[in-house]
Scaffold this active site. Structure first.
Site: not given
Ligand SMILES: Cc1cc2nc3c(=O)[nH]c(=O)nc-3n(C[C@H](O)[C@H](O)[C@H](O)COP(=O)(O)O)c2cc1C
Ligand SMILES: Cc1cc2nc3c(=O)[nH]c(=O)nc-3n(C[C@H](O)[C@H](O)[C@H](O)COP(=O)(O)OP(=O)(O)OC[C@H]3O[C@@H](n4cnc5c(N)ncnc54)[C@H](O)[C@@H]3O)c2cc1C
Lengths: 304, 262
Positions: A131, A166
């Protein structure tokens, strides 16, 4: 037609009915199920949960970018006890695998959450060592192969369920980190977390996000995520859950061809709440069109 | 059938009602029929670069017609302003909790205070309150050019208009106009900029009232999944505030429970 399709995948010994899950932090059991039936998904991945409640970052936490977004939520979560009391019983109403995304500032904190969730209905753990929005820990573990290996080893030593690590894309060589977590016993990898980004409000002369920087996600990041999945597939044997900008069934197929064994839908579901199930339907349509019967058929069709 | 969804709605009209302020009418039966005062909808642009939906308050809902009033402030609202009658727009069914009207009964009085674009949700609110037999007083504040004032009067509300410039009505804020005119009521409802809401909450408290205020925050999803839009809420008997989601737990909160920073 679709009766011929077999979408099942096996991720580290856990069978999913199809290769689609939600991306952590973009899914909430109650809120998302107001829009679609969670039982349609292979798995659901819940918001990062820590051993105690975290209040996250100040607002504004969200900013839009071209074809994407920045977030600096900072892992606000009600803590593992609330997760056990509120979220897990609700998810028990659905026939889908549950992946608990685990947050922490230290190895001890990650382990405390895993220990507490060991004897619950959670099917798999996803350890977020990536994160970008939390000052200490989080990404600190994910950007150093030694640290990443240490967390993996410690969690693996106590986890009674398969452990997914992750990964962050904010590194020079992601394959090196992937190898380190595999060597330390990780059962699977999910990738990618968000890319570290920033926006400035040029009228106010200030960063748009209260946290200054935030995690960049959405369709705009897809080529980067795809390239990284491709590289990591060539470096490790363990299953990969691919994510980063997936918005259509064909996007999902791209990740499978690049080497992912399953995929997660994140930002697309913030934009269109039914995106995970829409993408599943589109993937089925694509498979029929291509005469693919299984997920392996998609993967095997890649000639790169 | 799932409770919430994104629907495609036909634009019935989209016209400028004041400088930079547009009124959009949509044929959206599923949205209009379930709309409660103080709720909002997510409206989608057709521009792929603009990923996120724009949250817009429900200004009015009658039969199958949903009325939204928006200020053209950026690329998304600019895109909306260029839409034409007959064009289709994607819009969510109502989101958030509206104003709590269970506390209001026939014969009561209600003061509605709106600032700028924050006057929009007060139209539907005034209609529902009036239908309940509540006497409505509305204080509407603007920078320079008022809008929706005639609509508010047509509902039967007693209206005070204020402008910062003094061009129309009282020179100053809606709150000051209301207090000067002795418009205090048993129930207070408000929507507008954060600073205004803070003063409304404080003034209401001074008078032994607890205003219901509608908060605004940058949103990601608008339906409670991303935890982007939070506000610090004071919990009785608890030292630490709790961060609640504006989109799902709000946007309406009690003035007494909101912690205003800055
Ligand atoms: C609002 C938001 C909150 C997120 N919170 C987490 C989280 O709590 N833990 C985590 O591992 N990834 C978190 N992510 C990352 C997403 O799980 C993902 O890895 C990342 O957004 C890329 O994928 P996407 O482009 O489909 O969103 C978050 C992403 C967003 C946009
Ligand atoms: C619950 C709620 C109800 C609202 N009701 C109305 C209404 O009835 N009429 C109206 O004109 N406006 C309303 N707004 C504000 C409206 O959402 C923004 O003005 C609009 O999103 C601006 O979009 P843009 O693309 O033109 O601006 P840009 O500044 O280009 O937008 C960039 C991003 O910031 C977000 N954003 C920008 N300004 C705001 C803001 N003030 N609040 C929240 N997000 C913002 C946008 O949604 C977008 O994601 C409401 C906001 C909320 C949270």
């Amino acid at each position: 037609m679709s009766s011929k399709l077999d979408l099942r995948v096996n991720i580290a010994g856990v069978e999913w009915k199809n290769p689609i899950t939600t991306a952590s932090g973009t899914f909430s059991p109650r809120e998302s199920s107001a829009f679609y039936d969670l039982s349609k998904l292979g798995a659901v991945t819940t918001k990062g949960v820590a051993n105690v409640p975290w209040s996250g970052n100040p607002t504004p936490r969200i900013a839009e970018t071209y074809g994407g977004m920045l977030n600096a939520v900072g892992l606000q979560n009600p803590g593992v006890e609330a997760y056990i009391q509120e979220e897990l019983p609700y998810l028990a109403n659905y026939d889908t695998r549950v992946i608990a995304n685990v947050a922490g500032h230290s190895v001890e904190e990650y382990c405390a959450v895993v220990e507490r969730l060991n004897d619950t209905a959670v099917d798999m753990f996803e350890v977020n060592i990536s994160c970008p929005n939390v000052k200490q820990g989080g990404i600190g573990f994910g950007t150093d192969s030694k640290q990443a290996g240490l967390v993996t080893k410690a969690v693996k030593a106590i986890a009674k369920k398969p452990v997914i690590i992750k990964l962050t894309p904010n590194v020079t060589d992601i394959a090196e980190i992937a190898k380190a977590v595999e060597a330390n016993g990780a059962d699977a990898i999910s990738m990618i977390n968000t890319l570290l980004g920033m926006r400035i409000d040029v009228r106010r002369g200030k960063p748009v996000l209260a946290n200054t920087t935030g995690g960049f996600s959405g369709p705009a990041v897809k080529p980067v995520a795809l390239r990284m999945v491709y590289q990591v597939r060539r470096a490790v044997q363990i299953p990969i859950i691919g994510l980063g900008g997936i918005s259509t069934g064909e996007d999902a197929a791209e990740f499978l061809m690049a080497g992912a064994d399953a995929v997660a839908v994140g930002t697309a579901a913030l934009v269109n709440p039914t995106a995970p199930v829409d993408i599943l339907e589109q993937l089925k349509g694509y498979m029929e069109e291509m005469d693919f019967a299984t997920v392996s058929d998609i993967k095997n069709a890649f000639q790169g | 059938m799932k409770a919430k969804k994104i629907v495609t709605a036909e634009i019935l009209s989209n016209r400028e009602i004041a400088k930079g302020i547009m009124e959009l009418k949509l044929e959206a039966p599923e949205v209009a029929s379930s709309a409660k005062p103080g709720q909002f909808v997510n409206v989608y642009t057709g521009d792929n670069a603009l990923l996120l939906p724009r949250p817009i308050s429900i200004c009015d809902a009658e039969g199958s017609v949903l009325t939204l009033v928006y200020a053209v402030v950026g690329r998304g609202t600019q895109w909306f302003s260029e839409c034409c009658t007959g064009q289709l727009l994607r819009v969510s069914t109502p989101l958030g909790n509206g104003y709590d009207l269970s506390v209001v009964k026939a014969g009561d009085t209600a003061l509605l205070i709106g600032g700028g674009i924050g006057v929009c949700p007060l139209i539907k609110l005034a209609k529902v309150l009036t239908a309940k037999g509540v006497a409505v007083r509305a204080a509407m504040g603007f920078r320079d050019e008022p809008f929706l004032v005639e609509e508010m009067k047509a509902i039967g509300a007693e209206v005070a208009v204020a402008t910062d410039s003094g061009r129309v009505g009282y020179r100053g804020t809606a709150l000051a106009a209301a207090m000067d005119a002795g418009m205090d009521c048993e129930h207070w409802f408000s929507c507008g900029p954060k600073v205004m809401l803070k003063f409304v909450a404080e003034e209401a408290k001074r008078r032994g009232r607890d205003a219901q205020i509608s908060m605004e925050e940058r949103m990601g999803c608008g339906y409670g999944a991303c935890v982007g839009c939070v506000v610090d809420i004071r919990i009785e008997g608890q030292e630490e505030p709790v961060r609640k989601k504006v989109c799902k737990d709000g946007p309406v909160f009690r003035g007494s429970e909101v912690i205003f920073h800055e």
